[in-house]
Motif scaffolding. Structure first.
Motif, short mmCIF file in Angstrom:
data_model
loop_
_atom_site.label_atom_id
_atom_site.label_comp_id
_atom_site.label_asym_id
_atom_site.label_seq_id
_atom_site.Cartn_x
_atom_site.Cartn_y
_atom_site.Cartn_z
N TYR A 131 0.81 -1.22 0.00
CA TYR A 131 0.00 0.00 0.00
C TYR A 131 0.84 1.27 0.00
O TYR A 131 0.37 2.34 -0.39
CB TYR A 131 -0.92 0.01 1.23
N ASP A 132 2.10 1.18 0.46
CA ASP A 132 2.96 2.35 0.59
C ASP A 132 4.15 2.28 -0.35
O ASP A 132 5.18 2.90 -0.11
CB ASP A 132 3.44 2.47 2.04
N GLN A 182 -5.65 -1.93 8.62
CA GLN A 182 -5.52 -0.60 9.21
C GLN A 182 -4.67 0.33 8.34
O GLN A 182 -4.71 1.55 8.52
CB GLN A 182 -4.90 -0.70 10.61
N TYR A 183 -3.91 -0.25 7.42
CA TYR A 183 -3.02 0.55 6.58
C TYR A 183 -3.58 0.79 5.18
O TYR A 183 -3.21 1.76 4.52
CB TYR A 183 -1.66 -0.15 6.44
N ILE A 184 -4.45 -0.09 4.72
CA ILE A 184 -4.97 -0.01 3.36
C ILE A 184 -6.12 0.99 3.30
O ILE A 184 -7.00 1.00 4.18
CB ILE A 184 -5.42 -1.40 2.88
N THR A 185 -6.11 1.84 2.29
CA THR A 185 -7.13 2.88 2.14
C THR A 185 -7.81 2.76 0.78
O THR A 185 -7.36 2.00 -0.09
CB THR A 185 -6.49 4.28 2.25
N PRO A 186 -8.90 3.51 0.55
CA PRO A 186 -9.58 3.45 -0.74
C PRO A 186 -8.71 3.85 -1.92
O PRO A 186 -9.04 3.53 -3.07
CB PRO A 186 -10.75 4.44 -0.56
N THR A 187 -7.61 4.56 -1.67
CA THR A 187 -6.74 4.99 -2.76
C THR A 187 -5.53 4.07 -2.94
O THR A 187 -4.66 4.35 -3.77
CB THR A 187 -6.25 6.42 -2.52
N SER A 188 -5.47 2.99 -2.17
CA SER A 188 -4.38 2.02 -2.35
C SER A 188 -4.52 1.34 -3.70
O SER A 188 -5.62 1.30 -4.28
CB SER A 188 -4.41 0.98 -1.23
N ILE A 217 -14.31 -0.65 2.31
CA ILE A 217 -13.62 0.64 2.13
C ILE A 217 -13.65 1.10 0.66
O ILE A 217 -13.02 2.09 0.31
CB ILE A 217 -12.16 0.58 2.63
N LEU A 219 -12.34 -0.25 -2.05
CA LEU A 219 -11.10 -0.40 -2.83
C LEU A 219 -11.37 -1.33 -4.00
O LEU A 219 -12.04 -2.36 -3.86
CB LEU A 219 -9.99 -0.98 -1.96
#
Length: 264
Positions: A131-132, A182-188, A217, A219
């Protein structure tokens, strides 16, 4: 951040040469198997192995499954495995072995699309890192998505998990750090979930859990469920999955992802 050693391996196939590379992570010499195409690199596939030690080790044949004439494929061994220095930390400091390698390859090939593929243990290894990173997508294949579910379903692995991570209740903080959602977001980047319904090593409920969490979320994701296959598809069922993975990577690169579907 650089490759400190390159060893030519006795691997010469139609489109690639094989190398064992060594790169520096936290002052540790970590190794990876790399298949370099003869043509210009347009795509990179980072294969995150399953298992531990000799179980699930990175093999040439596995990497070749994801290769084409313009694809560089690499599989990190992780620290403490197969000649890499350090101690396997099981979703701890060994995550840096993944992030460092991806960033290194992105620096060398800034125009190449990067896709990560996490198999079995490598599923969570990827979810906790992708994700990052400068990647186009993540493919989780028969992969662990939740460490607590792994502890619950694999009674035979509880001793190993307690030694390496601790008990889910007594060392709750260590398990919380390994909760990928907890780290993954809709923009991942988008995720492809591949799983066999007859998988007894990593139950398909791991895939269902992840799909629901991604759906919650919003995604982008796609699912490929093989209803009659186990942890590793039988030979006749393997080719369709590999084709779908190739199609997924192409769709992501061309921004033509369609709704999810299943392979029976």
């Amino acid at each position: 951040m650089a490759i400190t050693k390159t060893k030519k391996m006795p691997i010469d196939v139609r489109n690639h040469s094989g190398y064992e590379i060594t790169y520096l992570v936290d002052d540790l010499q970590v190794k990876a198997l790399l298949l370099l195409p003869y043509q210009r690199v347009k795509r990179i596939v980072v294969y995150l192995r399953g298992g531990k030690g000799q179980v699930g080790k990175v093999r040439t044949g596995r990497l070749l499954q994801f290769a084409n004439a313009e694809t560089l494929v690499v599989g990190p061994y992780y620290r403490g495995n197969n000649g890499s220095e350090g101690k396997d930390d099981f979703y701890g400091e060994d995550l840096k072995d993944v992030t460092t390698l991806v960033k290194l390859l992105h620096t060398q090939y800034p125009d190449a699309a990067i896709h990560m593929i996490g198999f079995s243990r490598g599923g969570l290894q990827g979810l906790l890192t992708y994700y990052d990173l400068p990647v186009s997508s993540f493919i989780i294949w028969g992969g662990v998505s939740d460490i607590k579910l792994m502890y619950e379903e694999r009674v035979d692995l509880r001793g190993m998990l307690r030694r390496m991570i601790g008990h889910p209740k007594k060392q709750a903080a260590a398990y919380q750090l390994r909760d990928a959602m907890q780290y993954i977001t809709p923009t991942s980047p988008p995720i492809l979930i591949v799983h066999g319904a007859q998988d007894h090593q990593v139950g398909i409920h791991q895939a269902y859990y992840l799909a629901q969490a991604l759906n919650d979320i919003s995604l982008t994701y796609r699912t490929v469920y093989q209803q009659q296959e186990g942890h590793v598809p039988r030979p006749f069922a393997l080719s369709p999955v590999l084709n779908q993975i190739q199609q997924w990577m192409s769709d992501v690169e061309h921004q033509t992802i369609q709704d999810d579907y299943a392979i029976e």
